[in-house]
Structure formats: structure tokens, C-alpha cells
Design an enzyme around this catalytic site. Structure first.
Site, PDB file in Angstrom:
ATOM      1  N   ASP A   1      28.127  34.304  67.592  1.00  0.00           N
ATOM      2  CA  ASP A   1      28.576  35.668  67.298  1.00  0.00           C
ATOM      3  C   ASP A   1      27.522  36.687  67.732  1.00  0.00           C
ATOM      4  O   ASP A   1      27.807  37.878  67.810  1.00  0.00           O
ATOM      5  CB  ASP A   1      28.822  35.834  65.790  1.00  0.00           C
TER       6      ASP A   1
ATOM      7  N   LYS B   1      40.856  31.605  67.791  1.00  0.00           N
ATOM      8  CA  LYS B   1      39.618  31.098  68.397  1.00  0.00           C
ATOM      9  C   LYS B   1      39.750  29.610  68.697  1.00  0.00           C
ATOM     10  O   LYS B   1      39.324  29.137  69.760  1.00  0.00           O
ATOM     11  CB  LYS B   1      38.421  31.352  67.463  1.00  0.00           C
TER      12      LYS B   1
ATOM     13  N   GLN C   1      33.439  32.787  59.553  1.00  0.00           N
ATOM     14  CA  GLN C   1      34.424  33.872  59.629  1.00  0.00           C
ATOM     15  C   GLN C   1      34.189  34.890  58.506  1.00  0.00           C
ATOM     16  O   GLN C   1      34.039  34.530  57.346  1.00  0.00           O
ATOM     17  CB  GLN C   1      35.842  33.268  59.529  1.00  0.00           C
TER      18      GLN C   1
END
Ligand code: NDP
Length: 283
Positions: A120, A53, A97
Site C-alpha cells: 500500500d 483486489k 484493509q
């Protein structure tokens, strides 16, 4: 018949190149997009995801703000870090994460992320907006899957889409996105009585169950579009999807590989969400 292989890596590159142009415009206007990544513990797979990412951010002109915390970090400490990122004007997107260590309540932490920085797309308000057909920040894996279908030219409206898996972050939002694109949608899960009978009806099959190569050729309608979201690690360390790629590709019309299918698109959609979030604050 051999399926068209949908090259997720190539499509993700295109998406990132498009996003880079948007990021450049924001930067020129003094609003460089920024992503904060919080990683707790030393899970090697998580570290790989975070690195990919961050690499994509650099490629697209997005700043990254990295916080690495030890596995024994308390829930309170992590919540404080999220709060700090919520109020940092340089940060337009926040990623925590997963998985988090067991002593931390992941739902509580994810719901603490400000709704406008929830890149997200897991915040209940963002998921609710998706349900109502007005997504601002949508979950990245399902939205990346939609782009793969669209750019591969797979017809969606009026087709029967079968989604395997009903998690809140992949299966359910994927089903909503297909419904929004006028597919007729069936959602299957571990209690579905006859999975093969369902999958054989699918013009579009999205699998997000996390079972290595469980979807075999006899479960596929000839010519179907097969989007394999599953990522599974085999005993020899190699990755594979939920779909038995080598045999299913002989029968399907389109298919995504693992790796190199949905995975790179997930990363590209995170970046797209950061840039979209930055754009919203700039206007
Ligand atoms: P979850 O474990 O949260 O959900 C799995 C779903 O699959 C559940 O709904 C479960 O049913 C269903 N399921 C499990 N076994 C079967 C079975 N034998 N038959 C039918 N349904 C079954 O996983 P996620 O949704 O988080 O992820 C799914 C997969 O996608 C994983 O392999 C994950 O690694 C991968 N993934 C890939 C991403 C990418 O970027 N490509 C990103 C995110 C995830 P039930 O609800 O009844 O338990």
C-alpha cells in the site's frame, strides 16, 4: 468543448496485462508473487474492495492468502497475524484493509508491515523515500492517478497542478509525485480560504476530498485535466466522485469518471507493487 474521458478501467486492464507478463517470468523462475490480505470485520464496502483486489491478483497470476477475522479481533491478535505474514516467504505483499474496527490502532498495525512487503506504500520509510524522490513501493491511488495522466498524454512538467486534500495516503503523496514530474503544485484542504480561486488556476486538478460533486464547472479552468479520486455514496446507493462530472466534462480537457476512473487503477497498482516486491526478493 467536451473533455476526453480517461478510461481508468481500460488503462488498468493494460497495466494488469503488462504485470501478468512480469508475474509469469517470476513464476517461471520459481518466485510466484503472493499477496496476503487481512480483513477484519464485515464492512460490506471493504469486502467488495478485497474481492476486486483478489480478482485482479488471479488475472495477473498473483497468489492470494486470505485472512478474514471477526470484528472483535484484538489488536494483539492482528499484529501477530501481520508478523506471521512478514515472515512467510510465499508472501511478497501485505494488505490490511481499512477501515479497521475502532479498538484497533490502524497506524500501529500498518507500521508493523515489513517495509519491503508494504504494497500500500503507507509505511513511513516508503513515504520518506517518496519524499526524497526514490520511491520503492509508492501509495497506489496517487501512483495510479499519475499513470492515468501519463497514458492520456496530459502534459505535466511546467503546469500548475492543484491537489485537493492532504491525507498521507492520497493528497500529500499525489502532490509529491506531481512535483517529481516538474509540475508547480498547490495543495488545498478544508481551511483553504478560497478554494474556487485555487481550482480555477489548475491546469491539472486532482480532487481527493470525499465531498460528492462539490467541484462544479465554474471552478474549472477551460481545458484542464481533472482527476477525480473521491468516492462518495449517494442516498440512492449510487457512487459519485468529488466532481460534478456531467457539467465539468463540458469545460475540462480531460476527466476521469467515477466509477471507472482512479478506482480500478488503485487495484492495478497494488498488483504492480506486489510483483515489484516479489521481483526484488527474486534478484
Ligand atoms: P481524508 O478524509 O483522509 O482526507 C480528505 C481531505 O480532504 C482532507 O485533507 C480534508 O482537509 C480535505 N477536505 C475535506 N473537505 C474539504 C472541503 N470542503 N474543501 C477542501 N478540502 C476538503 O480522505 P482520503 O484522502 O483517504 O480520501 C479522499 C477521497 O478519496 C475519499 O472520497 C476516498 O473515498 C477517496 N479514495 C479513493 C480511492 C480510489 O481508489 N479511487 C482510494 C482512496 C481514497 P483537512 O486536512 O483540512 O481536514
Amino acid at each position: 468543448m467536451s473533455a476526453i474521458i480517461i478510461d481508468g478501467s481500460a488503462i488498468a486492464k493494460q497495466v494488469l496485462a503488462e504485470q501478468k507478463i512480469l508475474a509469469g517470468r517470476l513464476t517461471a523462475g520459481g518466485h510466484t508473487p503472493g499477496l496476503a490480505v487481512l480483513l477484519v470485520g464485515d464492512d460490506p464496502a471493504s469486502a467488495i474492495y478485497v474481492r476486486s483486489k483478489e480478482r485482479a491478483c488471479r488475472e495477473a497470476g498473483v497468489l492470494t492468502f486470505d485472512t478474514r477475522l471477526s470484528a472483535d479481533t484484538s489488536e494483539n491478535e492482528l499484529l501477530k497475524r501481520v508478523d506471521a505474514m512478514n515472515s512467510d516467504p510465499r508472501v511478497h505483499g501485505i494488505l490490511v484493509q481499512l477501515p479497521l474496527p475502532r479498538h484497533i490502532n490502524a497506524v500501529k498495525v500498518l507500521q508493523r508491515i515489513a517495509v519491503e512487503k508494504d504494497v500500500d506504500g503507507f509505511n513511513w520509510r516508503n513515504l520518506g523515500a517518496l519524499l526524497d524522490g526514490h520511491p520503492a513501493l509508492a501509495p497506489c491511488t496517487p501512483s495510479g492517478s499519475m499513470i492515468l495522466l501519463e497514458r492520456a498524454g496530459v502534459p505535466i512538467a511546467g503546469r500548475h497542478a492543484v491537489v485537493l486534500g492532504r491525507s498521507s495516503i492520497v493528497g500529500k503523496p499525489a502532490a509529491l509525485m506531481l512535483l517529481e514530474r516538474n509540475a508547480t503544485v498547490t495543495v488545498c484542504h478544508s481551511r483553504t480560504a478560497d478554494l474556487a480561486a485555487m481550482t480555477r488556476q489548475a491546469d491539472i486538478l486532482l480532487s481527493a476530498i470525499g465531498r460528492p460533486r462539490m467541484i462544479t464547472a465554474d471552478m474549472i479552468k477551460p481545458g484542464a485535466a481533472v482527476i477525480d479520486i473521491g468516492i462518495n455514496r449517494l442516498p440512492d446507493g449510487k457512487l459519485c466522485g468529488d466532481v460534478d462530472f456531467d457539467v465539468v466534462r463540458q469545460k475540462a480537457g480531460w476527466i476521469t469518471p467515477v466509477p471507472g476512473g482512479v478506482g480500478p487503477m488503485t487495484v492495478a497498482m497494488v498488483i504492480a507493487n506486489v510483483i515489484s516486491a516479489a521481483g526484488s526478493t527474486a534478484t
